[in-house]
Design a protein around this motif. Structure first.
Motif, PDB file in Angstrom:
ATOM      1  N   SER A  11       0.804  -1.224   0.000  1.00 26.80           N
ATOM      2  CA  SER A  11       0.000   0.000   0.000  1.00 26.80           C
ATOM      3  C   SER A  11       0.838   1.276   0.000  1.00 26.80           C
ATOM      4  O   SER A  11       2.046   1.261   0.226  1.00 26.80           O
ATOM      5  CB  SER A  11      -0.907   0.006   1.239  1.00 26.80           C
ATOM      6  N   ASP A  13       0.954   4.473   2.326  1.00 29.16           N
ATOM      7  CA  ASP A  13       0.534   4.824   3.686  1.00 29.16           C
ATOM      8  C   ASP A  13       0.833   6.294   3.981  1.00 29.16           C
ATOM      9  O   ASP A  13       1.850   6.839   3.539  1.00 29.16           O
ATOM     10  CB  ASP A  13       1.269   3.977   4.727  1.00 29.16           C
ATOM     11  N   THR A  15       1.118   8.263   7.616  1.00 27.54           N
ATOM     12  CA  THR A  15       1.060   8.148   9.071  1.00 27.54           C
ATOM     13  C   THR A  15       1.138   9.532   9.701  1.00 27.54           C
ATOM     14  O   THR A  15       1.825  10.422   9.190  1.00 27.54           O
ATOM     15  CB  THR A  15       2.210   7.270   9.606  1.00 27.54           C
ATOM     16  N   GLY A  27       3.958   1.053   2.308  1.00 23.95           N
ATOM     17  CA  GLY A  27       3.489   0.250   3.430  1.00 23.95           C
ATOM     18  C   GLY A  27       2.826  -1.031   2.979  1.00 23.95           C
ATOM     19  O   GLY A  27       2.935  -1.448   1.823  1.00 23.95           O
ATOM     20  N   THR A  80      -4.600   2.456  -0.126  1.00 25.53           N
ATOM     21  CA  THR A  80      -4.020   3.561   0.636  1.00 25.53           C
ATOM     22  C   THR A  80      -4.557   3.520   2.060  1.00 25.53           C
ATOM     23  O   THR A  80      -5.742   3.272   2.282  1.00 25.53           O
ATOM     24  CB  THR A  80      -4.354   4.931   0.010  1.00 25.53           C
ATOM     25  N   PHE A  81      -3.652   3.728   3.022  1.00 27.80           N
ATOM     26  CA  PHE A  81      -4.020   3.793   4.428  1.00 27.80           C
ATOM     27  C   PHE A  81      -3.638   5.160   4.987  1.00 27.80           C
ATOM     28  O   PHE A  81      -2.518   5.635   4.759  1.00 27.80           O
ATOM     29  CB  PHE A  81      -3.305   2.718   5.254  1.00 27.80           C
ATOM     30  N   THR A  96      -9.213   4.061   4.982  1.00 30.03           N
ATOM     31  CA  THR A  96      -8.674   3.185   3.944  1.00 30.03           C
ATOM     32  C   THR A  96      -9.433   3.303   2.638  1.00 30.03           C
ATOM     33  O   THR A  96     -10.657   3.428   2.639  1.00 30.03           O
ATOM     34  CB  THR A  96      -8.735   1.710   4.407  1.00 30.03           C
ATOM     35  N   SER A 224       4.478   2.000  12.140  1.00 28.63           N
ATOM     36  CA  SER A 224       3.683   1.262  11.171  1.00 28.63           C
ATOM     37  C   SER A 224       4.576   0.269  10.431  1.00 28.63           C
ATOM     38  O   SER A 224       5.534   0.656   9.765  1.00 28.63           O
ATOM     39  CB  SER A 224       3.023   2.221  10.175  1.00 28.63           C
TER      40      SER A 224
END
Length: 272
Positions: A11, A13, A15, A27, A80-81, A96, A224
């Motif tokens: 993904s 990410d 953070t 990520g 995507t996070f 998400t 993460s």
């Protein structure tokens, strides 16, 4: 040595921490478990679906030790996070967009059917139908381990509970372990690795604690992916004959080094 096939997400990410750490980076549990296992000496392949924005990852230099042959590719963006943590490194909120990974369950089931004799690690988190995947692995008699992700852990544990006693190892953090205890009889589980941030990580076998390791003090930069790094390292060392205590010590050290290091940037596509 058998390859470890890691079913899960790769993904983009973002953070966020109260002290303004964080930012956008690469990520995904499948990526970090596979990368950690590879660095610990075990061949590993993410069983994932990459969107168009990350389709170039197999050519990225920092990731060239990974076996990318089990990947799928799909139209549109990758998962995507957006992850928000507190100062202790505890996850507070996650948002998400699954993108191409909506195809992950079908891709994983087809891969298992083609490679029933491989060894698997299943990252039990959305959008994967983990119950269906574990059911297929049990049907084939495959060796597999699992982990969870706190925002979806209760639902995933309930849905996979009937198959967890077939797992070689179950990885959970302290909060997920409490959920596990409330849902199933953990004395039926072969091996459970419980992490708790800077506090001791423990291994339980059939309900009995058999190992405990306190992480070395490190100033955290990015948490993460730390649990995924621990899982991949632990599995690699166990596959090479290490005892649970020996594997846990290596895994805890790898996770501590991971959280202190800069996160992985999203590599630019190479120009042709």
């Amino acid at each position: 040595m058998k390859r470890l096939d890691v079913i899960g997400n790769v993904s983009r990410d973002v953070t966020r921490y109260p002290d303004h750490r964080g930012g956008a980076h690469l990520g995904g549990a499948a990526l970090f478990v596979a990368l950690a296992a590879t660095r610990a000496g075990r061949p590993a392949a993410p069983v994932c679906v990459l969107g168009e924005d990350l389709a170039h990852l197999p050519q990225a230099q920092r990731l060239d030790g990974i076996d990318w042959s089990a990947r799928g590719e799909g139209a549109g963006p990758s998962t995507t996070f957006d992850l928000r943590y507190d100062l202790r490194g505890e996850l507070v909120d996650v948002r998400t967009e699954y993108g191409a990974a909506e195809r992950l369950t079908d891709h994983a089931l087809a891969h298992v059917d083609r490679h029933p004799d491989d060894t698997y690690h299943v990252c039990c988190r959305r959008p994967l139908d983990a119950a269906a995947v574990l059911g297929r692995l049990v049907h084939h008699g495959a060796t597999f381990s699992v982990d969870f992700f706190l925002p979806s852990a209760e639902n995933m544990i309930r849905r996979t509970a009937a198959r967890l006693n077939r797992a070689s190892t179950v990885f959970v953090n302290a909060a997920e372990y409490l959920l596990l205890l409330s849902i199933i009889d953990t004395s039926t589980l072969r091996e459970v690795v419980v992490t708790d941030g800077p506090r001791p990580a423990r291994v339980w076998a059939l309900g009995r604690q058999i190992a405990s390791v306190t992480p070395p003090p490190r100033s955290p930069n990015e948490v993460s992916g730390a649990g995924d790094t621990l899982a991949g390292t632990f599995l690699a060392h166990r596959s090479q004959g290490a005892t649970p205590a020996e594997a846990l010590a290596e895994a805890v050290d790898a996770a501590a080094r991971f959280v202190a290091a800069p996160p992985y940037p999203i590599p630019a596509q190479r120009r042709t």
